[in-house]
Design a protein around this motif. Structure first.
Motif, PDB file in Angstrom:
ATOM      1  N   GLU A   9     -54.140 104.332  58.876  1.00  0.00           N
ATOM      2  CA  GLU A   9     -52.771 104.895  58.290  1.00  0.00           C
ATOM      3  C   GLU A   9     -52.082 104.173  57.143  1.00  0.00           C
ATOM      4  O   GLU A   9     -51.771 104.406  56.148  1.00  0.00           O
ATOM      5  CB  GLU A   9     -52.129 105.514  59.261  1.00  0.00           C
ATOM      6  CG  GLU A   9     -51.009 106.340  58.596  1.00  0.00           C
ATOM      7  CD  GLU A   9     -51.502 107.607  57.932  1.00  0.00           C
ATOM      8  OE1 GLU A   9     -50.954 108.165  57.022  1.00  0.00           O
ATOM      9  OE2 GLU A   9     -52.678 108.147  58.337  1.00  0.00           O
ATOM     10  N   ARG A  10     -52.057 102.786  57.828  1.00  0.00           N
ATOM     11  CA  ARG A  10     -51.133 101.638  56.741  1.00  0.00           C
ATOM     12  C   ARG A  10     -52.050 101.462  55.601  1.00  0.00           C
ATOM     13  O   ARG A  10     -51.394 101.395  54.349  1.00  0.00           O
ATOM     14  CB  ARG A  10     -51.074 100.614  57.525  1.00  0.00           C
ATOM     15  CG  ARG A  10     -50.294  99.498  57.069  1.00  0.00           C
ATOM     16  CD  ARG A  10     -50.001  98.201  58.010  1.00  0.00           C
ATOM     17  NE  ARG A  10     -51.200  97.294  58.019  1.00  0.00           N
ATOM     18  CZ  ARG A  10     -51.604  96.555  56.987  1.00  0.00           C
ATOM     19  NH1 ARG A  10     -50.967  96.644  55.686  1.00  0.00           N
ATOM     20  NH2 ARG A  10     -52.780  95.870  57.309  1.00  0.00           N
ATOM     21  N   LYS A  12     -54.293 103.475  54.471  1.00  0.00           N
ATOM     22  CA  LYS A  12     -54.292 104.601  53.383  1.00  0.00           C
ATOM     23  C   LYS A  12     -52.951 104.538  52.355  1.00  0.00           C
ATOM     24  O   LYS A  12     -53.035 105.141  51.286  1.00  0.00           O
ATOM     25  CB  LYS A  12     -54.172 105.842  54.077  1.00  0.00           C
ATOM     26  CG  LYS A  12     -55.345 106.935  53.716  1.00  0.00           C
ATOM     27  CD  LYS A  12     -55.452 108.105  54.805  1.00  0.00           C
ATOM     28  CE  LYS A  12     -56.353 108.064  55.681  1.00  0.00           C
ATOM     29  NZ  LYS A  12     -56.563 109.275  56.632  1.00  0.00           N
ATOM     30  N   ASN A  13     -52.188 104.455  53.081  1.00  0.00           N
ATOM     31  CA  ASN A  13     -50.573 104.351  52.404  1.00  0.00           C
ATOM     32  C   ASN A  13     -50.532 103.622  51.402  1.00  0.00           C
ATOM     33  O   ASN A  13     -49.931 103.536  50.607  1.00  0.00           O
ATOM     34  CB  ASN A  13     -49.353 104.329  53.450  1.00  0.00           C
ATOM     35  CG  ASN A  13     -49.271 105.662  54.432  1.00  0.00           C
ATOM     36  OD1 ASN A  13     -49.606 106.548  54.260  1.00  0.00           O
ATOM     37  ND2 ASN A  13     -48.687 105.400  55.669  1.00  0.00           N
ATOM     38  N   LYS A  14     -51.063 102.431  51.536  1.00  0.00           N
ATOM     39  CA  LYS A  14     -51.044 101.319  50.683  1.00  0.00           C
ATOM     40  C   LYS A  14     -52.360 101.324  49.664  1.00  0.00           C
ATOM     41  O   LYS A  14     -52.411 100.355  48.491  1.00  0.00           O
ATOM     42  CB  LYS A  14     -51.033  99.966  51.247  1.00  0.00           C
ATOM     43  CG  LYS A  14     -49.892  99.474  52.183  1.00  0.00           C
ATOM     44  CD  LYS A  14     -50.256  98.180  52.887  1.00  0.00           C
ATOM     45  CE  LYS A  14     -49.158  97.091  52.312  1.00  0.00           C
ATOM     46  NZ  LYS A  14     -49.528  95.859  52.831  1.00  0.00           N
TER      47      LYS A  14
END
Length: 90
Positions: A9-10, A12-14
């Motif tokens: 998730e981290r 993906k967000n970056k």
């Protein structure tokens, strides 16, 4: 290696996931199949309107791997993951 859900998730967000595998650690696709090979015993059971369960039981006794059994083998071989199998084996 496979990323944890939080790390996935981290990243993906970056927007820093691997372009080849999208963070899964795997590339490409593999099919999970169940193949029933007909034999006289199965044909006879079908002709007698046998239940799906009885027909599957006969096939398994004769060496057929069920969909789930084959999926487990692919996980053991490192070809796919438990989370990927769970998406299809409910």
């Amino acid at each position: 290696s496979v990323l944890t859900a939080d790390e996935l998730e981290r990243r993906k967000n970056k927007n820093t996931l691997c372009a080849s595998c999208n963070g899964t650690g795997y590339i490409g696709r593999v099919g999970i199949y169940e193949l029933l090979v007909m034999n006289n015993q199965i044909k006879e059971e079908i002709n007698n309107n046998g239940s799906d369960e009885v027909i599957e039981e006969i096939a398994v006794r004769n060496g057929m791997l069920t969909f789930k059994e084959y999926a487990v083998e692919l996980v053991k071989e490192g070809i796919t993951t438990v989370s990927e199998v769970k998406r299809f084996c409910k």
